[in-house]
Design an enzyme around this catalytic site. Structure first.
Site, PDB file in Angstrom:
ATOM      1  N   ARG A 103       0.845  -1.211   0.000  1.00  0.00           N
ATOM      2  CA  ARG A 103       0.000   0.000   0.000  1.00  0.00           C
ATOM      3  C   ARG A 103       0.874   1.254   0.000  1.00  0.00           C
ATOM      4  O   ARG A 103       0.566   2.242  -0.667  1.00  0.00           O
ATOM      5  CB  ARG A 103      -0.932   0.033   1.214  1.00  0.00           C
ATOM      6  CG  ARG A 103      -2.034  -0.996   1.177  1.00  0.00           C
ATOM      7  CD  ARG A 103      -3.157  -0.679   0.207  1.00  0.00           C
ATOM      8  NE  ARG A 103      -3.153  -1.308  -1.078  1.00  0.00           N
ATOM      9  CZ  ARG A 103      -3.197  -2.614  -1.379  1.00  0.00           C
ATOM     10  NH1 ARG A 103      -3.175  -3.523  -0.440  1.00  0.00           N
ATOM     11  NH2 ARG A 103      -3.246  -3.018  -2.622  1.00  0.00           N
ATOM     12  N   GLU A 106       2.082   1.575  -3.384  1.00  0.00           N
ATOM     13  CA  GLU A 106       0.959   1.984  -4.222  1.00  0.00           C
ATOM     14  C   GLU A 106       0.666   3.484  -4.070  1.00  0.00           C
ATOM     15  O   GLU A 106       0.326   4.160  -5.043  1.00  0.00           O
ATOM     16  CB  GLU A 106      -0.271   1.164  -3.834  1.00  0.00           C
ATOM     17  CG  GLU A 106      -1.457   1.341  -4.741  1.00  0.00           C
ATOM     18  CD  GLU A 106      -2.591   0.419  -4.327  1.00  0.00           C
ATOM     19  OE1 GLU A 106      -3.125  -0.246  -5.217  1.00  0.00           O
ATOM     20  OE2 GLU A 106      -2.940   0.381  -3.124  1.00  0.00           O
ATOM     21  N   SER A 129      15.107  14.992   0.211  1.00  0.00           N
ATOM     22  CA  SER A 129      16.127  14.074   0.703  1.00  0.00           C
ATOM     23  C   SER A 129      15.511  12.937   1.511  1.00  0.00           C
ATOM     24  O   SER A 129      14.564  13.137   2.267  1.00  0.00           O
ATOM     25  CB  SER A 129      17.124  14.829   1.586  1.00  0.00           C
ATOM     26  OG  SER A 129      18.081  13.937   2.129  1.00  0.00           O
TER      27      SER A 129
END
Length: 163
Positions: A103, A106, A129
């Site tokens: 997830r 995703e 960064s």
């Protein structure tokens, strides 16, 4: 009956983790300690503490002393196990198989370009960064009693150099 949720590790399912992971997670489970409690003892953020357990962050000499103390691990053994530099990024297959880690992947897959566009508009051409970086996880409960995960990423903005 205690209702404690503890992250544990079956090392056989994670062959790319360092040897230190098995030792750290076993002691964590034996002592029934959460990452929050361990982090509080060693004076670090709980995500940074968990990253040490997974071999993704370097433990300082002070961290090793305090980890040995809170986990009941021999200091010399822990110092030996954590003396090298992390081999970051190799512990997870890609794309990730674990549903929660997937997830997170995703989210970046679906919103990565949107994040990039908004950051570029706010900061100019550059990157966030992941070295000058901090993160935290918090739990919120809404008025209906639903729990929400709040994940904060805080990275220094690094503008691209003109050359």
């Amino acid at each position: 009956m205690s209702n404690i949720n503890l992250a544990t590790l079956d090392i056989s399912e994670h062959p790319n983790l360092p040897t230190s992971s098995a030792v750290l997670f076993k002691a964590k489970a034996d002592k029934k300690l959460s990452f929050e409690k361990i982090a509080s003892h060693i004076g670090r953020n709980e995500v940074a503490t968990a990253a040490i357990f997974y071999g993704q962050a370097k433990a300082s000499a002070e961290d090793i002393v305090k980890l040995a103390e809170v986990l009941g691990i021999d200091h010399g053994q822990l110092e030996f196990l954590l003396s090298g530099f992390p081999d970051r990024g190799k512990s997870v297959s890609f794309p990730p198989k674990d549903p929660l880690i997937y997830r997170l992947y995703e989210i970046v897959q679906n919103y990565g370009y949107a994040y990039k566009a908004v950051m570029n508009e706010k900061f100019g051409d550059g990157i966030m960064s992941a070295i000058s970086f901090s993160t935290k996880v918090e739990k919120e409960t809404d008025n209906d009693g639903n729990d929400w995960a709040v994940v904060t990423w805080r990275g220094k903005w690094l503008p691209y150099s003109r050359f």
